[in-house]
Motif scaffolding. Structure first.
Motif, PDB file in Angstrom:
ATOM      1  N   GLU A  59       0.791  -1.240   0.000  1.00  0.00           N
ATOM      2  CA  GLU A  59       0.000   0.000   0.000  1.00  0.00           C
ATOM      3  C   GLU A  59       0.817   1.282   0.000  1.00  0.00           C
ATOM      4  OE1 GLU A  59       0.469  -2.063   2.497  1.00  0.00           O
ATOM      5  OE2 GLU A  59       1.024  -0.825   4.206  1.00  0.00           O
ATOM      6  N   ASP A 136       6.688  -4.917  12.882  1.00  0.00           N
ATOM      7  CA  ASP A 136       6.058  -3.689  12.392  1.00  0.00           C
ATOM      8  C   ASP A 136       4.830  -3.305  13.207  1.00  0.00           C
ATOM      9  OD1 ASP A 136       4.037  -2.988   9.466  1.00  0.00           O
ATOM     10  OD2 ASP A 136       4.905  -1.623  10.926  1.00  0.00           O
ATOM     11  N   ARG A 137       3.787  -4.084  13.162  1.00  0.00           N
ATOM     12  CA  ARG A 137       2.557  -3.731  13.883  1.00  0.00           C
ATOM     13  C   ARG A 137       2.250  -4.762  14.969  1.00  0.00           C
ATOM     14  NH1 ARG A 137      -1.569  -1.976   8.884  1.00  0.00           N
ATOM     15  NH2 ARG A 137      -0.162  -0.461   7.926  1.00  0.00           N
ATOM     16  N   ARG A 194      -0.556   6.508  16.597  1.00  0.00           N
ATOM     17  CA  ARG A 194      -0.081   7.827  16.148  1.00  0.00           C
ATOM     18  C   ARG A 194      -1.123   8.903  16.473  1.00  0.00           C
ATOM     19  NH1 ARG A 194       2.487   5.487  10.482  1.00  0.00           N
ATOM     20  NH2 ARG A 194       4.370   4.671  11.481  1.00  0.00           N
ATOM     21  N   ASN A 244       1.045   8.877   7.356  1.00  0.00           N
ATOM     22  CA  ASN A 244       2.192   8.408   6.556  1.00  0.00           C
ATOM     23  C   ASN A 244       2.427   9.298   5.349  1.00  0.00           C
ATOM     24  OD1 ASN A 244       0.281   7.513   4.612  1.00  0.00           O
ATOM     25  ND2 ASN A 244       1.502   5.695   4.150  1.00  0.00           N
ATOM     26  N   ASP A 272       6.985   8.444   8.391  1.00  0.00           N
ATOM     27  CA  ASP A 272       7.679   7.416   7.598  1.00  0.00           C
ATOM     28  C   ASP A 272       9.071   7.878   7.193  1.00  0.00           C
ATOM     29  OD1 ASP A 272       5.069   5.608   5.687  1.00  0.00           O
ATOM     30  OD2 ASP A 272       5.813   5.432   7.736  1.00  0.00           O
TER      31      ASP A 272
HETATM   32  C1  GZL Z   1       4.302   1.533  10.211  1.00  0.00           C
HETATM   33  C2  GZL Z   1       3.628   0.809   9.065  1.00  0.00           C
HETATM   34  C3  GZL Z   1       2.756   1.748   8.318  1.00  0.00           C
HETATM   35  C4  GZL Z   1       3.525   2.868   7.633  1.00  0.00           C
HETATM   36  C5  GZL Z   1       2.701   3.042   6.411  1.00  0.00           C
HETATM   37  O1  GZL Z   1       5.189   0.671  10.853  1.00  0.00           O
HETATM   38  O2  GZL Z   1       2.834  -0.256   9.558  1.00  0.00           O
HETATM   39  O3  GZL Z   1       2.090   1.005   7.292  1.00  0.00           O
HETATM   40  O4  GZL Z   1       3.632   4.041   8.383  1.00  0.00           O
HETATM   41  C6  GZL Z   1       2.439   1.598   6.031  1.00  0.00           C
HETATM   42  O5  GZL Z   1       3.327   3.747   5.364  1.00  0.00           O
HETATM   43  O6  GZL Z   1       1.441   1.493   5.090  1.00  0.00           O
END
Ligand code: GZL
Length: 338
Positions: A59, A136-137, A194, A244, A272
């Motif tokens: 994305e 990441d998430r 965020r 982002n 980002d």
């Molecule tokens: C952050 C990531 C987010 C970014 C976006 O770690 O999960 O998802 O900030 C991405 O650019 O789509």
């Protein structure tokens, strides 16, 4: 520090999980898999550690850089990577995780597109004795035994950094400062956190008001579309806070189409620090960027190796990242890796 359960414990669990999977796998074709070089099918030879990775999608520029880092690092480590792109759909990620369980990979890793709804499939992985590494998430599961560690940014802190820059910019403001916010994917950890971190810090200045906040799903197209709507609905917008760079870049197109100067008529804060975002910042179109480091591949492979070697791993590993003003972005741009 956390260790994954011993082999014996997992053998018993494995027998149990084969029965369970028969009941709960929903058939249908699992999303296409590719190997660490991006070739379809993943590589069948069990020549080394087999890592199953479910990626959110493609994305944004951040995601592309994150995928490249993971694929290159897996190749570098000599791991067999089974990589699945979920096109930002949770059901595709769950299918991919179930496919990895059925293939008996050594380790599963994924970036959960949203925070909730993972306990069932993570329990299936645990019962099958397959360790899971979040990157990441995060997930909002209450049972932290369902994964070994979470490697990723502190999104609340990223929001605080964005908010603090704004508080500093407008510390002498005597009039209301109208802020519009482009949120990331609804329900995702970066969007939730965020937003929370930003709101927490700007609460310190009553003149700073978020007059509109809506998801742009982390994409340029949606960011442009929502910013167009914001511009139609609000005659005075002073600041855009985008979760982002891709949404900020889409919004810049809408702002310019409305005859306004991004970074001047409407101050822009983004997160980002991907190349296109840093380019816009160096031109003064984005005023402040909070870095979110996508290059998680090397650390992820070290964690995978430690897990397979039954070594202890930190339960939470936060990546280092910084911030850039327009001037700092101009200086840093030539060295940026993504
Ligand atoms: C952050 C990531 C987010 C970014 C976006 O770690 O999960 O998802 O900030 C991405 O650019 O789509």
């Amino acid at each position: 520090m956390k260790r994954w359960m011993g082999k014996m414990g997992s053998m018993v669990a494995l027998a149990l999980s084969i029965t369970l999977l028969g009941a709960c796998s929903n058939g249908g074709d699992a999303p296409k898999e590719t190997d660490s070089a991006g070739n379809p099918g993943g590589s069948s030879a069990k020549s080394s550690i087999v890592l199953g990775f479910s990626q959110v999608g493609a994305e944004s520029g951040w995601r592309t850089a994150n995928t490249k880092s993971i694929q290159e690092s897996a190749k570098e480590a000599g791991f067999t990577l089974k990589f699945s792109d979920a096109q930002q759909k949770q059901e595709n990620q769950i299918k991919a995780l179930r496919s990895f369980i059925q293939q008996k990979v050594d380790v599963i890793s994924f970036s959960p597109v949203v925070e909730s709804g993972w306990d069932t499939v993570l329990k299936e992985a645990k019962d099958a004795g397959i360790p899971v590494v979040l990157t990441d998430r995060a997930v909002d599961s209450k049972d932290s035994s369902l994964y070994v560690t979470f490697l990723g940014s502190d999104f609340v802190e990223e929001g605080r950094k964005a908010g603090q820059w704004l508080v500093d910019q407008y510390k002498d403001a005597t009039e209301e400062v109208n802020i519009v916010e482009l949120q990331g994917t609804t329900g995702s950890a970066p969007a939730n956190d965020r937003m929370a971190g930003f709101a927490e810090v700007i609460a310190g200045n009553p003149n700073l008001k978020v007059i509109a906040s809506q998801t742009g799903d982390f994409t340029r197209a949606k960011g442009k579309e929502v910013m167009q709507a914001f511009l139609k609905a609000h005659k005075k917008i002073d600041v855009l806070y985008a979760h982002n760079d891709d949404m900020a870049l889409g919004a810049i197109q809408a702002i310019e189409a409305a005859g306004l100067k991004p970074g001047v008529d409407i101050k822009i804060i983004s997160v980002d620090a991907v190349k296109d975002g840093m380019q816009a910042a160096s031109e003064g179109k984005i005023n402040f960027i909070v870095e979110c480091n996508p290059l998680l591949g090397p650390q992820l492979m070290d964690i995978v190796q430690s897990v397979v070697d039954d070594k202890a791993v930190e339960a939470r590993i936060v990546v280092d990242e910084t911030t850039f003003t327009s001037e700092q972005a101009k200086q840093a741009l030539p060295e940026r890796q993504y």
